[in-house]
Design an enzyme around this catalytic site. Structure first.
Site, PDB file in Angstrom:
ATOM      1  N   HIS A 132      -7.147   6.984  -2.781  1.00 57.42           N
ATOM      2  CA  HIS A 132      -6.814   7.049  -1.365  1.00 57.42           C
ATOM      3  C   HIS A 132      -6.387   5.706  -0.790  1.00 57.42           C
ATOM      4  O   HIS A 132      -6.892   4.651  -1.161  1.00 57.42           O
ATOM      5  CB  HIS A 132      -8.019   7.577  -0.566  1.00 57.42           C
ATOM      6  CG  HIS A 132      -9.265   6.748  -0.748  1.00 57.42           C
ATOM      7  ND1 HIS A 132      -9.559   5.654   0.027  1.00 57.42           N
ATOM      8  CD2 HIS A 132     -10.282   6.860  -1.639  1.00 57.42           C
ATOM      9  CE1 HIS A 132     -10.697   5.124  -0.362  1.00 57.42           C
ATOM     10  NE2 HIS A 132     -11.169   5.833  -1.369  1.00 57.42           N
ATOM     11  N   ASP A 133      -5.409   5.774   0.107  1.00 57.34           N
ATOM     12  CA  ASP A 133      -4.949   4.631   0.907  1.00 57.34           C
ATOM     13  C   ASP A 133      -4.279   3.544   0.084  1.00 57.34           C
ATOM     14  O   ASP A 133      -4.125   2.412   0.559  1.00 57.34           O
ATOM     15  CB  ASP A 133      -6.114   4.042   1.721  1.00 57.34           C
ATOM     16  CG  ASP A 133      -6.787   5.077   2.599  1.00 57.34           C
ATOM     17  OD1 ASP A 133      -6.116   5.601   3.500  1.00 57.34           O
ATOM     18  OD2 ASP A 133      -7.982   5.392   2.361  1.00 57.34           O
ATOM     19  N   GLY A 139      -9.405   2.676  -4.265  1.00 55.83           N
ATOM     20  CA  GLY A 139      -8.806   2.838  -2.955  1.00 55.83           C
ATOM     21  C   GLY A 139      -8.287   1.546  -2.346  1.00 55.83           C
ATOM     22  O   GLY A 139      -8.700   0.443  -2.719  1.00 55.83           O
TER      23      GLY A 139
END
Length: 268
Positions: free
Chosen positions: A121-122, A139
């Protein structure tokens, strides 16, 4: 109309360009957008608020857009944007962003993601990036254009990896990697410049020599790197690749800078 195999499950609300190909046993969710020329070969899952750019090919058993592996994620609406002309090979996983990380995972154009890679994520991945087999990205990682990560390497959350950098296979990277740098080891340390990559990308002899001289000033002399950076800036003013390295060093970092294996330079 898109070419959809009878065994595939495509939500009627999904947005598919006319020349998209969805192969056998694929699953496409309601909020997915597949742009022109996207090909899902077979057994591919694309879900969540995911956009796949034109010409991208996704191979069997890859899974993109499913919820992040983050206990803080509570089902909020976040996005995964994959650029154009990427190759996403078997068993690759890519997760959307989280509310705390800006809500977006972004993949640039023209990348190669080999078997078993994970993009958490991200993350923000630039253009032309290559992740070899089984590369693991935690992440919030930023990887700039044309960086290459060797097979089995793993990158700590919040790390930055600069343009044209090279990470050796089976390396554990927990600090930022300068543009054009070459790192390897567990934990990874800086082992010079990615000279092969620089030559392949068409950097001139003069630019490469300037980078080598700047590298020696930054990392092979005693002292604090912030002071050395000022000397390098004065000595190589106007040399674009050197300025790229200095801008990266001076940029905001959550993890510190990956330095050379030998003692001497302080990275404060």
């Amino acid at each position: 109309m898109p070419s959809v195999h009878p065994s595939a499950i495509v939500d009627p609300a999904a947005n598919l360009a006319d020349d998209v190909t969805v192969g056998p046993f694929c699953t496409v969710g309601a909020e997915v957008t597949l742009e022109a020329g996207v090909t899902l070969l077979s057994h591919v899952v694309v879900d969540g608020r995911t956009r796949v750019g034109s010409g991208t090919r996704i191979y069997p058993f890859a899974t993109v857009g499913l919820p992040p592996q983050d206990l803080k994620f509570k089902g909020e609406k976040t996005d995964l944007v994959i650029g154009a002309n990427n190759v996403v090979r078997e068993h690759v996983t890519m997760n959307p962003g989280t509310e705390g990380g800006g809500g977006l995972t972004r993949i640039g154009d023209g990348g190669l993601f080999m078997v078993g890679c994970h993009v958490a994520h991200d993350c923000h991945i630039g253009d032309g990036v290559i992740l070899a087999n089984n590369v693991l990205l935690a992440g919030h990682i930023h990887i700039d254009d044309h960086a290459i990560l060797g097979g089995g390497s793993a990158v700590h959350q919040f790390v930055r990896i600069g343009k044209h950098a090279m990470v050796g296979g089976v390396s554990g990277v927990e600090t930022d990697v300068i543009p054009f740098g070459s790192v390897m080891g567990n934990r990874a340390r800086l082992h010079g410049l990615n000279l092969i990559g620089l030559k392949r990308r068409g950097f001139s002899r003069e630019e490469i020599q300037a980078l080598r001289s700047a590298y020696r000033m930054l990392f092979e002399e005693d002292g604090v790197i912030a002071d050395r950076a000022e000397e390098v800036a004065a000595s190589f003013d106007g040399v674009a690749p050197v300025m790229e390295v200095l801008a990266f060093i001076r940029g905001k970092s959550d993890r510190g800078l990956c330095g050379p294996a030998h003692p001497g330079t302080e990275l404060a």
